[in-house]
Design a protein around this motif. Structure first.
Motif, PDB file in Angstrom:
ATOM      1  N   GLY A 201       0.849  -1.181   0.000  1.00  0.00           N
ATOM      2  CA  GLY A 201       0.000   0.000   0.000  1.00  0.00           C
ATOM      3  C   GLY A 201       0.884   1.230   0.000  1.00  0.00           C
ATOM      4  O   GLY A 201       1.879   1.290   0.747  1.00  0.00           O
ATOM      5  N   GLU A 202       0.560   2.186  -0.860  1.00  0.00           N
ATOM      6  CA  GLU A 202       1.446   3.337  -1.017  1.00  0.00           C
ATOM      7  C   GLU A 202       0.647   4.623  -1.131  1.00  0.00           C
ATOM      8  O   GLU A 202      -0.451   4.651  -1.692  1.00  0.00           O
ATOM      9  N   ALA A 203       1.199   5.711  -0.589  1.00  0.00           N
ATOM     10  CA  ALA A 203       0.639   7.048  -0.741  1.00  0.00           C
ATOM     11  C   ALA A 203       1.717   7.966  -1.276  1.00  0.00           C
ATOM     12  O   ALA A 203       2.887   7.876  -0.876  1.00  0.00           O
ATOM     13  N   SER A 204       1.347   8.838  -2.223  1.00  0.00           N
ATOM     14  CA  SER A 204       2.298   9.791  -2.792  1.00  0.00           C
ATOM     15  C   SER A 204       1.665  11.172  -2.796  1.00  0.00           C
ATOM     16  O   SER A 204       0.460  11.313  -3.012  1.00  0.00           O
ATOM     17  N   ALA A 205       2.492  12.188  -2.548  1.00  0.00           N
ATOM     18  CA  ALA A 205       1.992  13.559  -2.508  1.00  0.00           C
ATOM     19  C   ALA A 205       2.999  14.496  -3.165  1.00  0.00           C
ATOM     20  O   ALA A 205       4.176  14.511  -2.784  1.00  0.00           O
ATOM     21  N   ASP A 206       2.547  15.231  -4.178  1.00  0.00           N
ATOM     22  CA  ASP A 206       3.275  16.365  -4.732  1.00  0.00           C
ATOM     23  C   ASP A 206       2.573  17.604  -4.181  1.00  0.00           C
ATOM     24  O   ASP A 206       1.407  17.866  -4.510  1.00  0.00           O
ATOM     25  N   LEU A 207       3.245  18.348  -3.319  1.00  0.00           N
ATOM     26  CA  LEU A 207       2.599  19.428  -2.580  1.00  0.00           C
ATOM     27  C   LEU A 207       2.343  20.638  -3.471  1.00  0.00           C
ATOM     28  O   LEU A 207       3.020  20.835  -4.484  1.00  0.00           O
ATOM     29  N   PRO A 208       1.355  21.469  -3.126  1.00  0.00           N
ATOM     30  CA  PRO A 208       1.000  22.610  -3.975  1.00  0.00           C
ATOM     31  C   PRO A 208       2.065  23.699  -3.967  1.00  0.00           C
ATOM     32  O   PRO A 208       2.761  23.910  -2.972  1.00  0.00           O
ATOM     33  N   THR A 209       2.183  24.387  -5.095  1.00  0.00           N
ATOM     34  CA  THR A 209       3.070  25.540  -5.235  1.00  0.00           C
ATOM     35  C   THR A 209       2.276  26.669  -5.888  1.00  0.00           C
ATOM     36  O   THR A 209       1.095  26.521  -6.192  1.00  0.00           O
ATOM     37  N   SER A 210       2.946  27.784  -6.136  1.00  0.00           N
ATOM     38  CA  SER A 210       2.267  28.910  -6.777  1.00  0.00           C
ATOM     39  C   SER A 210       1.907  28.615  -8.226  1.00  0.00           C
ATOM     40  O   SER A 210       1.051  29.288  -8.805  1.00  0.00           O
ATOM     41  N   ARG A 211       2.538  27.605  -8.850  1.00  0.00           N
ATOM     42  CA  ARG A 211       2.309  27.303 -10.263  1.00  0.00           C
ATOM     43  C   ARG A 211       1.591  25.985 -10.493  1.00  0.00           C
ATOM     44  O   ARG A 211       1.140  25.716 -11.597  1.00  0.00           O
ATOM     45  N   ASN A 212       1.539  25.119  -9.488  1.00  0.00           N
ATOM     46  CA  ASN A 212       0.920  23.811  -9.646  1.00  0.00           C
ATOM     47  C   ASN A 212       0.099  23.445  -8.412  1.00  0.00           C
ATOM     48  O   ASN A 212       0.520  23.719  -7.280  1.00  0.00           O
ATOM     49  N   PRO A 213      -1.072  22.817  -8.626  1.00  0.00           N
ATOM     50  CA  PRO A 213      -1.867  22.346  -7.485  1.00  0.00           C
ATOM     51  C   PRO A 213      -1.274  21.065  -6.911  1.00  0.00           C
ATOM     52  O   PRO A 213      -0.369  20.453  -7.484  1.00  0.00           O
ATOM     53  N   ALA A 214      -1.803  20.661  -5.777  1.00  0.00           N
ATOM     54  CA  ALA A 214      -1.357  19.413  -5.154  1.00  0.00           C
ATOM     55  C   ALA A 214      -1.828  18.213  -5.972  1.00  0.00           C
ATOM     56  O   ALA A 214      -2.871  18.249  -6.626  1.00  0.00           O
ATOM     57  N   ARG A 215      -1.029  17.134  -5.925  1.00  0.00           N
ATOM     58  CA  ARG A 215      -1.398  15.848  -6.517  1.00  0.00           C
ATOM     59  C   ARG A 215      -1.126  14.786  -5.459  1.00  0.00           C
ATOM     60  O   ARG A 215       0.031  14.509  -5.131  1.00  0.00           O
TER      61      ARG A 215
END
Length: 264
Positions: A201-215
């Motif tokens: 089981g895995e969780a991944s997070a790309d955090l939000p920045t001024s140019r991109n939303p969170a994923r």
């Protein structure tokens, strides 16, 4: 010797596989499907072919959702404590506004180095570079070179193992010349082994920045087999820019590298 080779193959079967169906592979961290054992010293290799599909995915710097399918090939070599990897695929995107677009994806190269193994724990550092092979036209890629740097800490005892990772993805901005977006990334996983089977089981997070939303995504994967192996996985996102749902299949072969004779 046969038992050692079989164990080596089992540990390294999925060295390149990761659960991210749409956004590519994390080549900066050890594969959570196949953590490296301290007892494995033989140089090894793995070859993999896979197909992944995602619905409702929004790539970095883009606004429109699309259904993305990626057919890819991967290869990797491990000569402890270093792992070298490469990945390339063919992308097919389907969206309401753009129709169906297809073409070669980006080449991804990565290296992971195991820095220490204190007891049941390990510490790694790695990097990944995404070369700008995918065309900016049609939004298959960004036509920019991206670099990701990161570290992970792992733990393994008996059939259970866990890993946490954090890094920074330095993404070239295709919408503004000589501009970039620095995206903090985090990864977490929990795995259980039973003979030739491994559940992750895995969780991944790309955090939000001024140019991109969170994923932010979750995934569950099952790997089965040793020298020859198969993999199935599926999951979905928790925020609008992440894929609503993704699934994938893979087959591959892994083995120790041939030993050179003492006289060579």
């Amino acid at each position: 010797m046969c038992r050692h080779t079989r164990r080596t193959a089992c540990v390294l079967t999925s060295v390149l596989l990761t659960s991210g169906a749409a956004h590519g592979q994390d080549c900066w961290r050890p594969d959570v499907l196949s953590p490296v054992s301290a007892g494995i010293a033989s140089p090894s290799f793995v070859l993999t072919s896979q197909v992944d599909a995602a619905l409702g995915y929004v790539p970095p710097f883009r606004a429109g959702e699309r259904a993305r399918t990626v057919a890819s090939v991967s290869g990797g070599v491990r000569i402890a404590p270093v792992e070298l990897r490469a990945n390339w695929g063919w992308i097919v995107d389907a969206s309401e506004g753009g129709g169906v677009v297809n073409g070669p994806g980006d080449v991804r190269l990565g290296t992971v180095v195991t820095l220490a193994r204190p007891g049941a724990f390990d510490l790694t550092a790695g990097w990944e570079v995404k070369l700008p092979n995918a065309a900016d036209e049609g939004e298959l890629g960004t036509d920019e070179t991206d670099v990701t740097l990161g570290v992970t800490a792992g733990w393994a005892r008996g059939p259970l193992s866990a890993r946490l990772g954090a890094g920074l993805a330095i993404l070239g901005n295709p919408l503004r010349f000589a501009n970039q977006d620095d995206v903090p990334v985090a990864r977490a996983s929990l795995a259980w082994d039973r003979g030739p089977f491994r559940v992750v089981g895995e969780a991944s997070a790309d955090l939000p920045t001024s140019r991109n939303p969170a994923r932010i995504e979750g995934d569950v994967a099952l790997r089965f087999g040793t020298r020859w192996f198969g993999l199935v996985h599926g999951g979905g996102g928790f925020v609008p820019a992440a894929a609503d749902a993704h699934v994938g299949l893979a087959v591959g072969f892994a083995s120790a590298l041939p030993n050179r004779g003492s006289g060579v």
